[in-house]
Design a protein around this motif. Structure first.
Motif, PDB file in Angstrom:
ATOM      1  N   THR A 150       1.008  -1.073  -0.256  1.00 55.16           N
ATOM      2  CA  THR A 150       0.011  -0.430  -0.161  1.00 55.16           C
ATOM      3  C   THR A 150       0.979   1.572   0.112  1.00 55.16           C
ATOM      4  O   THR A 150       0.666   2.101  -0.374  1.00 55.16           O
ATOM      5  CB  THR A 150      -0.989   0.085   1.141  1.00 55.16           C
ATOM      6  N   GLU A 170      -2.352   2.746   5.352  1.00 56.07           N
ATOM      7  CA  GLU A 170      -2.366   1.075   5.940  1.00 56.07           C
ATOM      8  C   GLU A 170      -3.344   0.398   5.600  1.00 56.07           C
ATOM      9  O   GLU A 170      -3.913  -1.053   5.399  1.00 56.07           O
ATOM     10  CB  GLU A 170      -1.727   0.748   7.302  1.00 56.07           C
ATOM     11  N   ASN A 171      -4.369   1.020   5.372  1.00 59.98           N
ATOM     12  CA  ASN A 171      -5.542   1.082   5.222  1.00 59.98           C
ATOM     13  C   ASN A 171      -6.156   0.032   3.683  1.00 59.98           C
ATOM     14  O   ASN A 171      -5.738   0.580   2.888  1.00 59.98           O
ATOM     15  CB  ASN A 171      -6.827   1.817   5.159  1.00 59.98           C
ATOM     16  N   LEU A 172      -6.605  -1.048   3.636  1.00 58.11           N
ATOM     17  CA  LEU A 172      -7.047  -1.893   2.566  1.00 58.11           C
ATOM     18  C   LEU A 172      -7.615  -1.520   1.446  1.00 58.11           C
ATOM     19  O   LEU A 172      -7.491  -0.972   0.676  1.00 58.11           O
ATOM     20  CB  LEU A 172      -6.818  -3.277   2.642  1.00 58.11           C
ATOM     21  N   ASP A 173      -8.899  -0.639   2.763  1.00 57.64           N
ATOM     22  CA  ASP A 173     -10.167   0.478   1.622  1.00 57.64           C
ATOM     23  C   ASP A 173      -9.178   1.945   0.768  1.00 57.64           C
ATOM     24  O   ASP A 173      -9.957   1.400  -0.385  1.00 57.64           O
ATOM     25  CB  ASP A 173     -11.138   0.672   2.818  1.00 57.64           C
ATOM     26  N   LEU A 187      -6.317   1.574  -0.018  1.00 57.06           N
ATOM     27  CA  LEU A 187      -5.752   0.727  -1.088  1.00 57.06           C
ATOM     28  C   LEU A 187      -6.542   0.344  -2.785  1.00 57.06           C
ATOM     29  O   LEU A 187      -6.487   0.288  -3.558  1.00 57.06           O
ATOM     30  CB  LEU A 187      -4.712  -0.710  -1.007  1.00 57.06           C
ATOM     31  N   THR A 188      -7.484  -0.149  -2.338  1.00 53.25           N
ATOM     32  CA  THR A 188      -8.413  -0.536  -2.877  1.00 53.25           C
ATOM     33  C   THR A 188      -9.153   0.163  -3.845  1.00 53.25           C
ATOM     34  O   THR A 188      -9.463   0.564  -5.314  1.00 53.25           O
ATOM     35  CB  THR A 188      -9.341  -1.398  -2.065  1.00 53.25           C
TER      36      THR A 188
END
Length: 127
Positions: free
Chosen positions: A2, A18-21, A23-24
């Protein structure tokens, strides 16, 4: 990974990389899909060199439903596995013929590249 993408894209305006959302959303905004080469395998820990019995992911799920022009692989292991179990696999129909570019691995174990060098190498995905 990320952090790499946040540094690679111009002005990502991200407060929590660091948040996957996050990155998406960033990948969607730039029309980039991430898809693992291997669907399943036997592996010891996270060590790529211990991968045994890899089963290929069905890339046609994404290739048939999105306009994909280029495939980038994340490091030598991903490139080797892609070529062996997908690209050169006679059982995969239709054959995947998109060009492939190997990029340096984003694995923390890859100590040959600083974040700055990885960012510079990965900028090719923006073209």
């Amino acid at each position: 990974m990320t952090k790499l993408f946040c540094e690679t894209f111009p002005k990502p305006d991200i407060s929590h990389p660091e948040n996957l959302d996050v990155l998406t959303a960033l990948l969607n905004k730039h029309h980039i899909a991430i898809w693992n080469v291997i669907q399943s395998c036997d592996i010891h820990g996270a060590l790529d060199n211990t991968i045994k019995s890899p089963e290929p992911n069905d890339l046609h799920i994404i290739l048939d439903n999105a306009q994909i022009n280029q495939i980038y692989t994340n490091g030598t292991v991903a490139t080797t596995k892609y070529n062996k179990i997908i690209k050169n696999n006679e059982n995969i129909k239709p054959k995947i013929t998109l060009p492939t570019i190997q990029l340096p691995s984003t694995s923390p174990r890859n100590t040959r590249y600083s974040l700055e060098c990885l960012v510079e190498a990965w900028k090719v995905i923006l073209k």
